[in-house]
Design a protein around this motif. Structure first.
Motif, PDB file in Angstrom:
ATOM      1  N   ALA A   1      99.586 119.533 -21.179  1.00 40.90           N
ATOM      2  CA  ALA A   1      98.719 120.120 -20.155  1.00 40.90           C
ATOM      3  C   ALA A   1      99.555 120.886 -19.131  1.00 40.90           C
TER       4      ALA A   1
ATOM      5  N   SER B   1      98.818 115.928  -5.686  1.00 40.93           N
ATOM      6  CA  SER B   1      99.512 116.686  -6.730  1.00 40.93           C
ATOM      7  C   SER B   1      98.673 116.956  -7.978  1.00 40.93           C
ATOM      8  N   PHE B   2      97.736 116.078  -8.311  1.00 43.50           N
ATOM      9  CA  PHE B   2      96.990 116.257  -9.559  1.00 43.50           C
ATOM     10  C   PHE B   2      96.140 117.527  -9.470  1.00 43.50           C
ATOM     11  N   THR B   3      96.352 118.438 -10.403  1.00 45.83           N
ATOM     12  CA  THR B   3      95.729 119.775 -10.367  1.00 45.83           C
ATOM     13  C   THR B   3      95.874 120.421  -8.988  1.00 45.83           C
ATOM     14  N   ARG B   4      97.005 120.177  -8.347  1.00 42.68           N
ATOM     15  CA  ARG B   4      97.333 120.714  -7.006  1.00 42.68           C
ATOM     16  C   ARG B   4      96.407 120.187  -5.918  1.00 42.68           C
TER      17      ARG B   4
ATOM     18  N   ASN C   1     100.716 122.991 -15.874  1.00 44.18           N
ATOM     19  CA  ASN C   1     100.467 123.081 -14.422  1.00 44.18           C
ATOM     20  C   ASN C   1      99.543 121.989 -13.903  1.00 44.18           C
ATOM     21  N   MET C   2      99.622 120.816 -14.488  1.00 43.90           N
ATOM     22  CA  MET C   2      98.674 119.764 -14.129  1.00 43.90           C
ATOM     23  C   MET C   2      99.088 119.040 -12.846  1.00 43.90           C
ATOM     24  N   VAL C   3     100.376 119.146 -12.497  1.00 35.51           N
ATOM     25  CA  VAL C   3     100.905 118.470 -11.306  1.00 35.51           C
ATOM     26  C   VAL C   3     101.553 119.528 -10.411  1.00 35.51           C
ATOM     27  N   GLY C   4     101.136 119.604  -9.168  1.00 35.58           N
ATOM     28  CA  GLY C   4     101.741 120.621  -8.325  1.00 35.58           C
ATOM     29  C   GLY C   4     101.146 120.661  -6.939  1.00 35.58           C
ATOM     30  N   ALA C   5     101.368 121.781  -6.270  1.00 34.74           N
ATOM     31  CA  ALA C   5     100.886 121.925  -4.898  1.00 34.74           C
ATOM     32  C   ALA C   5     100.594 123.396  -4.625  1.00 34.74           C
TER      33      ALA C   5
ATOM     34  N   LYS D   1     100.909 129.072  -5.793  1.00 35.01           N
ATOM     35  CA  LYS D   1     100.672 128.040  -6.817  1.00 35.01           C
ATOM     36  C   LYS D   1     102.014 127.579  -7.359  1.00 35.01           C
ATOM     37  N   THR D   2     102.297 126.293  -7.216  1.00 35.71           N
ATOM     38  CA  THR D   2     103.541 125.737  -7.742  1.00 35.71           C
ATOM     39  C   THR D   2     103.185 124.551  -8.618  1.00 35.71           C
ATOM     40  N   GLY D   3     104.106 124.155  -9.496  1.00 39.98           N
ATOM     41  CA  GLY D   3     103.791 122.972 -10.281  1.00 39.98           C
ATOM     42  C   GLY D   3     104.600 122.828 -11.541  1.00 39.98           C
TER      43      GLY D   3
ATOM     44  N   ARG E   1      89.511 118.452 -11.248  1.00 40.67           N
ATOM     45  CA  ARG E   1      89.541 118.750  -9.818  1.00 40.67           C
ATOM     46  C   ARG E   1      88.412 118.098  -9.038  1.00 40.67           C
TER      47      ARG E   1
ATOM     48  N   LYS F   1      91.692 123.463 -15.927  1.00 39.44           N
ATOM     49  CA  LYS F   1      91.473 122.994 -14.549  1.00 39.44           C
ATOM     50  C   LYS F   1      90.213 123.599 -13.920  1.00 39.44           C
TER      51      LYS F   1
ATOM     52  N   LEU G   1     102.398 118.464 -17.602  1.00 42.36           N
ATOM     53  CA  LEU G   1     102.397 117.145 -18.228  1.00 42.36           C
ATOM     54  C   LEU G   1     102.405 117.392 -19.741  1.00 42.36           C
ATOM     55  N   PRO G   2     102.822 116.409 -20.524  1.00 41.50           N
ATOM     56  CA  PRO G   2     102.803 116.627 -21.977  1.00 41.50           C
ATOM     57  C   PRO G   2     101.411 117.091 -22.418  1.00 41.50           C
TER      58      PRO G   2
END
Lengths: 388, 388
Positions: free
Chosen positions: B175, A142-145, B177-181, B167-169, A120, B348, B172-173
């Motif tokens: 990891a 998007s990375f780590t929200r 919730n590594m990608v989200g918003a 928290k949304t997301g 982050r 994270k 990744l292989p």
């Protein structure tokens, strides 16, 4: 189309002036620094703006790695004083061209950032034109929200438009910018020197968006452009900085008033774009550069406004002549209304199936107009070829 | 693991009580309605909360389509009074299980939404547990840079945790919730009736997060849980509504104070989770349910707090006994500190390589503690197996 194909560098007299414009968004406000001759200090500017930065994720268009990407990475590593901590730099190259605004490149970027032990606190730095800025910006969102990011635009179009305002995203098959986020950068760094390696046609296409700002908001700037188009085409750094700064100020004001395109205010930035997107989609992306399509689209919009009686012939002529001076196309022989209309209906500005257009009422002023008869739209498109 | 495998429905006396909790986020505030026996009016609630809704994109876990997804879609179509406009409903099923939180399912969802002629005015409705809520929420955050969405959680875990807070997301292989918003819903609709079809083990795992709220914020609620654990296990609707409402209120307050996990306040919601994520990752996702891993993780965290002298033995015993009453696991024989530590370092919450733990100082109060000796962490993990 490669946005930064090396062509003969234009002679740009060295100048070290730097000005700053701020995008006013409360606690998400950020500066746009506009300079000439200061590409070796970009790393310093990033360190100053983001104190304590320890990991930089540099995402570069492959065509600008040499020299601009390399120079930026160098200045990030070297540009610290005795009491700065070292910055770890991870770097990746993105293939040039619109096809990189894809879910595949997005996935590749995410997985690479994870492998590079990004977290982050990492800061993403996008070096390139609109494609890399949009893709990398969405990755930062998007990375780590969400992590901080810096835009270092290397095309005129990205400098005056896509790098400012926080619109990020990628395309779906057949639909541009359909997936993305509003995610504001922490800093935008523009140095006109990077334009010295930019392909002529791509450079000129950026002027399409510059002219747009004159039409939608700033009659005085429009008049300045009429006088100074030649200096811009010659890439005179003083003229470029003025044009970029005025464009960014206009965009910053509009974005500050309507960040998420919710009040309609921000929609004025899309002058010419509803037509342009439809031209690009039906011509096949890549046939025309975006700025070229915008130039043609502004002509269509102006003619539509004329046919509605809200814009006068003399103003249309002024717009046409300025676009001509900027060596931009003002019509498109293959424009096909029957194909373009359905594409326009898929535009993101459509709500509940109703199409809206941004149309000029005079030079320096546009309005959002809906409920327009399809026939008039078709006529405005058709005249494009008829006026040749 | 299928979150809603149909098992013998528990007898839930019909009750039509409804209470509302608000997540206080300024102009992004939203209500959580908590009811029993009102699943046939969910469509009406959505219409009331989002006046003028004309297109609903319903994303359902395949395991809850019959009956809950079907019922919701029906009530959206039917539940309008004479002066409402009709709602067009697009529906899609998502395969059950954590593996659906992938870039592939995200891409599939985006392309399907485009084909369904979704636009910025469409409203996404997520019907399912945490997997569907997280995936669909990220889709809502990203489609045309963000559309409104409604959470209709169908697992206890999703009701008290993942559907609230924005928290949304996707994963990744390797990891989570590594990608989200961060993207807040417009409305969360909880009806305890939908728990009647939930698998026993999955239902119980949700109690792990419920107990968490007692430990981190609310000693009175913790005492209530000690008294009412049996009623919860029997799925008594009054007990369930009280537990869900209290949990949601706690989460809403914390989220309202620190939406983006920037002040450290929101981190308290991760009590037990640093350990839990490492257990899940090293055990292989799916070996343990998330709530089970959280239960084990809370025990590890409490033991770590004990070893630091900040928590007392009697409180640890109370936590252990309550988790036992909830039929949750309190240790994990295969926990391997040598494998778990590197995973924790990728969490994270790590910033600049420094690990932080949320640790209890008493029942109802936790603190964020960093700079802890690795040996103590290893001991806290190790005692998990030793205490069996």
């Amino acid at each position: 189309m490669n946005p930064n194909t090396r062509s003969t560098p234009h002679s740009t007299p060295r100048s070290t002036t730097r000005s700053t414009t701020t995008v006013p968004l409360g606690d998400r406000s950020y500066p746009i620094h506009i300079s000439s001759g200061q590409t070796d200090t970009l790393g310093r500017s990033i360190r100053d703006a983001i104190p304590g930065i320890s990991h930089a994720v540099v995402v570069m268009d492959e065509s600008v790695v040499d020299p601009w990407g390399d120079q930026l990475c160098q200045s990030l590593v070297n540009g610290h004083s005795a009491n700065d901590q070292a910055v770890r730099v991870s770097r990746i190259e993105i293939p040039s061209g619109e096809s990189s605004k894809s879910i595949e490149q997005f996935d590749r970027l995410m997985q690479w950032m994870l492998r590079e032990n990004s977290d982050r606190a990492s800061v993403l730095i996008a070096v390139g034109g609109g494609v890399v800025g949009d893709l990398a910006g969405y990755a930062a969102a998007s990375f780590t929200r969400g992590i901080r990011f810096v835009q270092v635009p290397t095309t005129l179009l990205a400098m005056v438009d896509s790098s400012v305002g926080g619109k990020t995203g990628i395309n779906l098959p057949g639909a541009k910018n359909m997936v993305g986020a509003f995610w504001q950068p922490s800093l935008v760094l523009v140095d006109t020197d990077v334009l010295s390696t930019l392909d002529e046609k791509i450079f000129l296409s950026g002027l399409g968006e510059v002219v747009k700002y004159g039409v939608i908001e700033d009659a005085e700037f429009f008049a300045w452009l009429e006088t100074n188009a030649d200096a811009l085409i010659a890439r005179d750094p003083d003229a470029l900085r003025h044009a970029i700064e005025t464009s960014c100020q206009c965009k910053a004001n509009v974005v500050g008033e309507d960040e998420r395109e919710s009040t309609g205010r921000r929609a004025i930035l899309n002058y010419g774009h509803t037509f342009a997107h439809a031209i690009e989609a039906t011509a096949g992306y890549g046939t025309l550069l975006h700025g070229e399509a915008v130039s043609i689209g502004m002509q269509m919009a102006a003619r539509l406004a004329l046919s509605l009686g809200m814009f006068d012939e003399a103003s249309l002529v002024r717009q046409t002549e300025l676009l001509r001076k900027c060596q931009l196309p003002i019509d498109y022989a293959d424009a096909d209304p029957a194909k373009m209309l359905p594409v326009m209906m898929k535009d993101k500005k459509v709500a509940h199936g109703k199409l809206k257009f941004v149309l000029p009422s005079r030079i320096g002023c546009v309005e959002l107009v809906d409920g327009i008869d399809d026939d008039l739209v078709v006529a405005a498109i058709g005249q494009s070829t008829a006026s040749r």
